[in-house]
Design a protein around this motif. Sequence first.
Motif, PDB file in Angstrom:
ATOM      1  N   GLN A 148      -4.369   2.634  -3.600  1.00 19.07           N
ATOM      2  CA  GLN A 148      -2.949   2.583  -3.932  1.00 19.07           C
ATOM      3  C   GLN A 148      -2.692   2.138  -5.366  1.00 19.07           C
ATOM      4  O   GLN A 148      -1.668   2.489  -5.949  1.00 19.07           O
ATOM      5  CB  GLN A 148      -2.211   1.676  -2.948  1.00 19.07           C
ATOM      6  CG  GLN A 148      -2.142   2.281  -1.560  1.00 19.07           C
ATOM      7  CD  GLN A 148      -1.231   1.521  -0.632  1.00 19.07           C
ATOM      8  OE1 GLN A 148      -0.250   0.923  -1.056  1.00 19.07           O
ATOM      9  NE2 GLN A 148      -1.534   1.550   0.649  1.00 19.07           N
ATOM     10  N   GLY A 166       9.116   8.821  -1.793  1.00 18.13           N
ATOM     11  CA  GLY A 166       8.740   8.808  -0.378  1.00 18.13           C
ATOM     12  C   GLY A 166       9.199  10.080   0.326  1.00 18.13           C
ATOM     13  O   GLY A 166       8.473  10.628   1.155  1.00 18.13           O
ATOM     14  N   CYS A 174       4.580   4.455  -7.221  1.00 18.29           N
ATOM     15  CA  CYS A 174       5.472   3.327  -6.931  1.00 18.29           C
ATOM     16  C   CYS A 174       4.731   1.997  -6.897  1.00 18.29           C
ATOM     17  O   CYS A 174       5.199   1.039  -6.292  1.00 18.29           O
ATOM     18  CB  CYS A 174       6.189   3.578  -5.607  1.00 18.29           C
ATOM     19  SG  CYS A 174       7.212   5.061  -5.623  1.00 18.29           S
ATOM     20  N   ASP A 180       2.096   6.098  -3.411  1.00 15.79           N
ATOM     21  CA  ASP A 180       1.606   4.733  -3.632  1.00 15.79           C
ATOM     22  C   ASP A 180       1.308   4.484  -5.102  1.00 15.79           C
ATOM     23  O   ASP A 180       1.674   3.449  -5.654  1.00 15.79           O
ATOM     24  CB  ASP A 180       0.350   4.470  -2.797  1.00 15.79           C
ATOM     25  CG  ASP A 180       0.643   4.447  -1.317  1.00 15.79           C
ATOM     26  OD1 ASP A 180       1.731   3.973  -0.925  1.00 15.79           O
ATOM     27  OD2 ASP A 180      -0.206   4.904  -0.548  1.00 15.79           O
ATOM     28  N   CYS A 214      14.107   6.725  -0.816  1.00 16.28           N
ATOM     29  CA  CYS A 214      13.241   6.800  -1.979  1.00 16.28           C
ATOM     30  C   CYS A 214      12.903   8.275  -2.225  1.00 16.28           C
ATOM     31  O   CYS A 214      12.353   8.936  -1.337  1.00 16.28           O
ATOM     32  CB  CYS A 214      11.963   5.995  -1.726  1.00 16.28           C
ATOM     33  SG  CYS A 214      10.711   6.236  -2.997  1.00 16.28           S
ATOM     34  N   SER A 250       3.781  -6.584   0.564  1.00 14.52           N
ATOM     35  CA  SER A 250       4.216  -5.848   1.754  1.00 14.52           C
ATOM     36  C   SER A 250       3.353  -6.161   2.965  1.00 14.52           C
ATOM     37  O   SER A 250       3.699  -5.777   4.078  1.00 14.52           O
ATOM     38  CB  SER A 250       4.183  -4.339   1.495  1.00 14.52           C
ATOM     39  OG  SER A 250       5.069  -4.018   0.456  1.00 14.52           O
ATOM     40  N   CYS A 276      14.680   0.356  -3.413  1.00 10.53           N
ATOM     41  CA  CYS A 276      14.791   1.816  -3.397  1.00 10.53           C
ATOM     42  C   CYS A 276      15.195   2.347  -2.023  1.00 10.53           C
ATOM     43  O   CYS A 276      15.695   3.457  -1.919  1.00 10.53           O
ATOM     44  CB  CYS A 276      13.470   2.439  -3.833  1.00 10.53           C
ATOM     45  SG  CYS A 276      13.640   4.068  -4.544  1.00 10.53           S
ATOM     46  N   THR A 277      14.983   1.581  -0.982  1.00  4.99           N
ATOM     47  CA  THR A 277      15.243   2.094   0.367  1.00  4.99           C
ATOM     48  C   THR A 277      16.443   1.446   1.042  1.00  4.99           C
ATOM     49  O   THR A 277      16.906   1.936   2.060  1.00  4.99           O
ATOM     50  CB  THR A 277      13.996   1.906   1.263  1.00  4.99           C
ATOM     51  OG1 THR A 277      13.648   0.528   1.294  1.00  4.99           O
ATOM     52  CG2 THR A 277      12.825   2.724   0.743  1.00  4.99           C
ATOM     53  N   CYS A 316       6.859  -0.848  -7.862  1.00  6.50           N
ATOM     54  CA  CYS A 316       8.243  -0.753  -7.402  1.00  6.50           C
ATOM     55  C   CYS A 316       8.612  -1.879  -6.458  1.00  6.50           C
ATOM     56  O   CYS A 316       7.788  -2.367  -5.694  1.00  6.50           O
ATOM     57  CB  CYS A 316       8.475   0.571  -6.667  1.00  6.50           C
ATOM     58  SG  CYS A 316       8.651   1.970  -7.768  1.00  6.50           S
ATOM     59  N   ASP A 317       9.868  -2.233  -6.505  1.00  4.68           N
ATOM     60  CA  ASP A 317      10.473  -3.089  -5.498  1.00  4.68           C
ATOM     61  C   ASP A 317      10.909  -2.142  -4.390  1.00  4.68           C
ATOM     62  O   ASP A 317      11.968  -1.525  -4.467  1.00  4.68           O
ATOM     63  CB  ASP A 317      11.663  -3.834  -6.103  1.00  4.68           C
ATOM     64  CG  ASP A 317      12.359  -4.735  -5.114  1.00  4.68           C
ATOM     65  OD1 ASP A 317      12.061  -4.664  -3.898  1.00  4.68           O
ATOM     66  OD2 ASP A 317      13.212  -5.515  -5.562  1.00  4.68           O
ATOM     67  N   ARG A 318      10.063  -1.976  -3.392  1.00 12.80           N
ATOM     68  CA  ARG A 318      10.291  -0.959  -2.358  1.00 12.80           C
ATOM     69  C   ARG A 318      11.636  -1.154  -1.662  1.00 12.80           C
ATOM     70  O   ARG A 318      12.325  -0.191  -1.363  1.00 12.80           O
ATOM     71  CB  ARG A 318       9.158  -0.984  -1.337  1.00 12.80           C
ATOM     72  CG  ARG A 318       7.764  -0.886  -1.936  1.00 12.80           C
ATOM     73  CD  ARG A 318       7.321   0.522  -2.159  1.00 12.80           C
ATOM     74  NE  ARG A 318       6.082   0.581  -2.904  1.00 12.80           N
ATOM     75  CZ  ARG A 318       5.012   1.215  -2.493  1.00 12.80           C
ATOM     76  NH1 ARG A 318       4.992   1.823  -1.339  1.00 12.80           N
ATOM     77  NH2 ARG A 318       3.939   1.268  -3.256  1.00 12.80           N
TER      78      ARG A 318
END
Length: 166
Positions: free
Chosen positions: A53, A161, A144, A141, A158, A42, A152-153, A147-149
């Motif tokens: 994180q 989130g 997740c 953090d 999320c 990211s 999810c968004t 996670c493949d952020r």
Amino acid sequence: MHESRLANLLGACGLAVADLTLRNVTARLSASAAAAVVLLASGPVSGTELGRQVGLTQSAATRLVDSLVRAGLAERSARAGRVVLVGLTSAGRRAAEELLAARASTLTGVLSALSAEERAELGGLLEKLLTRLYGDIGSADLMCRLCDRAACTTGGHCPVGQAARS
């Protein structure tokens, strides 16, 4: 269904999914290193932030960054004030893509046992459980970290989130 049996089934399923995912995702990296590589995909962060994180102490995070640098997956950037940022190399970005692909393949395989309707129902239930779990864990953090952020968004929100923002 008896409540203790349901809890037992949830526990066994949770551990089996975690074990299977970690086995397939951490073929060449430790769980902490895999989480760090995914996180760094990211963008660069400080070693301290990376440790927070991923759930590591400052000294463990420093050792992790050292190992990622030695492996050619990460690099330290010039100081930004008093902070040294850690970012991925091109090999690190490829590793992050491979980790997320292995994770997605594993989890998609697990979900293939369910019909489309059952998957939709499970999605709603998992959102509810993740919101509740955030109350206990208190760190989006950390929850997740593998996670493949974007997954999810994109086209939704999320739940972890959202719980963090509430």
